[in-house]
Design an enzyme around this catalytic site. Sequence first.
Site, PDB file in Angstrom:
ATOM      1  N   ASP A 183       0.335  -4.869  -3.795  1.00 40.62           N
ATOM      2  CA  ASP A 183      -0.916  -3.347  -3.886  1.00 40.62           C
ATOM      3  C   ASP A 183      -0.477  -2.332  -3.500  1.00 40.62           C
ATOM      4  O   ASP A 183      -1.625  -1.422  -2.752  1.00 40.62           O
ATOM      5  CB  ASP A 183      -2.285  -4.190  -2.381  1.00 40.62           C
ATOM      6  CG  ASP A 183      -3.865  -4.309  -3.222  1.00 40.62           C
ATOM      7  OD1 ASP A 183      -3.853  -3.893  -4.636  1.00 40.62           O
ATOM      8  OD2 ASP A 183      -4.532  -3.992  -2.688  1.00 40.62           O
ATOM      9  N   SER A 222       0.747  -1.224  -0.062  1.00 40.91           N
ATOM     10  CA  SER A 222      -0.083  -0.051   0.266  1.00 40.91           C
ATOM     11  C   SER A 222       0.697   1.300  -0.004  1.00 40.91           C
ATOM     12  O   SER A 222       1.637   1.692  -0.918  1.00 40.91           O
ATOM     13  CB  SER A 222      -0.714  -0.156   0.790  1.00 40.91           C
ATOM     14  OG  SER A 222      -1.642   1.061   0.835  1.00 40.91           O
ATOM     15  N   HIS A 244      -7.710  -5.210  -0.141  1.00 40.38           N
ATOM     16  CA  HIS A 244      -6.492  -4.780  -0.088  1.00 40.38           C
ATOM     17  C   HIS A 244      -5.814  -5.072   1.515  1.00 40.38           C
ATOM     18  O   HIS A 244      -4.300  -5.147   1.629  1.00 40.38           O
ATOM     19  CB  HIS A 244      -6.925  -3.419   0.264  1.00 40.38           C
ATOM     20  CG  HIS A 244      -5.522  -2.514  -0.078  1.00 40.38           C
ATOM     21  ND1 HIS A 244      -4.662  -2.199  -1.021  1.00 40.38           N
ATOM     22  CD2 HIS A 244      -5.324  -1.437   1.304  1.00 40.38           C
ATOM     23  CE1 HIS A 244      -3.559  -1.825  -0.272  1.00 40.38           C
ATOM     24  NE2 HIS A 244      -3.444  -0.988   0.930  1.00 40.38           N
TER      25      HIS A 244
END
EC number: 3.1.1.47
Length: 403
Positions: free
Chosen positions: A270, A247, A325
């Site tokens: 991600d 992330s 996620h």
Amino acid sequence: MGSSCSNHLGIPPPKGPNHVGCTDFMMDHTAQGSFFRLYYPCQETEKAEKPDWVPNMEYFYGLADFMKINRTWSEKIFEYLFGSYKIPAYMDAPFKSSEKCPVVIFSHGLGAFRTLYSAICVELASQGFIVASVEHRDESASATFYYHEKTEPGPTQESRPKSPSASDRDGLLREWMYYRALKHGESEFPLRNKQVKQRADECILALDKLTQMNSGVAVQNVLQTPFDYTTLENSMDLCRTAVIGHSFGGATVIESLCKEVKFKCGVALDAWMVPLDDEIFPRVKQPIFFINSEKFQWAGNISRMKKLDCTVIDRKMITIRGTVHQSFPDFTFLTGNWIGKLMKLKGEIDPELAIDLSNKATLAFLQRHLRLEKDFNQWDPLIDGQDENLIPGTNVILLQSSM
């Protein structure tokens, strides 16, 4: 596709041939120092214990702040849900490896901290890597701490949420730093761009500290753990170093590759590309592997990843079917199916299958670009998305306007 949920809750044990140890390093004591959880191949030992997954109650407070829920009752809920879990590694166990270890620096996501990606870090260590999971001090972690000398003034009341400081070391006071939310009307990019630059600097600083230990330079660990860091002298293959993150940590991977050529490649899990300046993309010269979830990405974010496409440098992207996620941090293994789906911590795929695919694809990519003499190339097809649970590239439809 794999079943929706494993029956057993807990962080999956590593699959590699090595036992795994872990310890914490803080050098120096200030907020500008380096703080990371180190995972490494270790000796088999009966004495060492497995550490708590969440090391201090203050991290629960930070998670509550990040989720914008009340600290008092959320503390009880978090303690009930997650307080009993252990990391599948031995705390402060003696280092042991028959060969020099390649090195990975790991960067956590927004609102996370150094222990929340243990399934990934422990697996890498079991396969022979030394992994430093950095705890960032840019106010993007849900919580972290540092020390200041008793004679020094602490942070102002305005700049930090209230938290009792503990006198943990002679002459030093522990100070907690919590997640900083956007202020009302504040634009996100300037804050996140400033943070991603600091995060990259912290990844590079962690590598510098490991380099010192590898060279036999004396270092001082403020935390005074029983781990003998001198056993790490000449243990690392610093020509084979990579950076991995999830992330916001995925953006940190890109920024770190741009700033430090010692990182030979990067894996962005991600990735959240918002914090990055467009102008850095052409300056990144190392191979990058984007491993995405099926539910998080959107056209604008993918199009920024595509700006890193290059005909002469290996840039790969795959998407894991049925993932969300939060399929990369450890939370996904620690919640039952109902609450996991409700809190979007679980996708449709078995979380252990998802992380196994991600880890194997990562290891294959690392072997390719760090030139490792391992058998990780058996998973090379995963790099190209060749598996029933993988999508080559992305599931996101890109319109011309988003490119």
